[in-house]
Design an enzyme around this catalytic site. Structure first.
Site, PDB file in Angstrom:
ATOM      1  N   GLY A 163      -0.616   0.451   1.080  1.00 59.11           N
ATOM      2  CA  GLY A 163      -0.232   1.866   1.095  1.00 59.11           C
ATOM      3  C   GLY A 163       1.215   2.078   0.683  1.00 59.11           C
ATOM      4  O   GLY A 163       1.543   2.995  -0.069  1.00 59.11           O
ATOM      5  N   CYS A 164       2.088   1.216   1.173  1.00 51.40           N
ATOM      6  CA  CYS A 164       3.516   1.359   0.883  1.00 51.40           C
ATOM      7  C   CYS A 164       3.805   1.066  -0.591  1.00 51.40           C
ATOM      8  O   CYS A 164       4.696   1.671  -1.195  1.00 51.40           O
ATOM      9  CB  CYS A 164       4.334   0.457   1.797  1.00 51.40           C
ATOM     10  SG  CYS A 164       4.141   0.933   3.543  1.00 51.40           S
ATOM     11  N   THR A 165       3.043   0.158  -1.168  1.00 51.49           N
ATOM     12  CA  THR A 165       3.197  -0.145  -2.597  1.00 51.49           C
ATOM     13  C   THR A 165       2.721   1.041  -3.426  1.00 51.49           C
ATOM     14  O   THR A 165       3.395   1.461  -4.378  1.00 51.49           O
ATOM     15  CB  THR A 165       2.413  -1.431  -2.959  1.00 51.49           C
ATOM     16  OG1 THR A 165       2.932  -2.511  -2.174  1.00 51.49           O
ATOM     17  CG2 THR A 165       2.559  -1.758  -4.435  1.00 51.49           C
TER      18      THR A 165
END
Length: 157
Positions: free
Chosen positions: A47-49
């Site tokens: 998700g953060c990527t």
């Protein structure tokens, strides 16, 4: 410290380390620019990527609007450096290893009952250094476009 961020409240200034291990302050960026201060959970997780790459892909539009993007997580400097290089991230990631920024913005959260990490929240700070929008627990997919549209709307008045 505050738990609930009020609209138009002055943004909390903090100092963190960037990927070059240099001290950076929010005040260094918030000079006559809109600042997108986004907290995220962990470097190089799916998700953060997705979220970071969304901001990366829209960087020219942000530059055109005179906006600065700052990503913050509790990961350390070397983790940020690897993450930024791996995904060619053209904006600053700040290492909040002491969790001061996440605490002052009220986004520090316990995961699995033990690990403290930042919740995925974004704060839009205007050129006067006031918080004009707080996005809570955002969906990483398409988040960059939402923030960009809000910046354009703010500029349009």
């Amino acid at each position: 410290e505050f738990s609930m961020l009020e609209k138009h409240q002055p943004a909390q200034l903090f100092i963190s380390k960037n990927k070059h291990n240099e001290a950076d302050s929010l005040a260094d960026y918030a000079v006559n620019k809109n600042v997108v201060l986004y907290f995220y959970t962990k470097d190089d997780t799916p998700g953060c990527t997705t979220q970071a790459c969304g901001f990366r892909d829209d960087i020219f539009a942000y530059n055109k609007e005179g906006a600065v993007i700052l990503g913050v997580s509790v990961d350390d400097v070397s983790s940020h450096k690897e993450f930024a290089e791996k995904h060619s991230l053209p904006f600053t990631l700040l290492a909040d290893s002491e969790k001061k920024a996440a605490t002052s913005y009220g986004v520090l959260k316990k995961y699995m009952g033990v690990m403290e990490m930042a919740r995925r929240d974004t704060f839009l700070i205007d050129p006067q250094g006031r918080i004009v929008k707080h996005y809570e627990s955002v969906d990483p997919d398409g988040h960059s476009k939402v923030v960009l549209d809000d910046i354009k709307a703010l500029k349009a008045g």
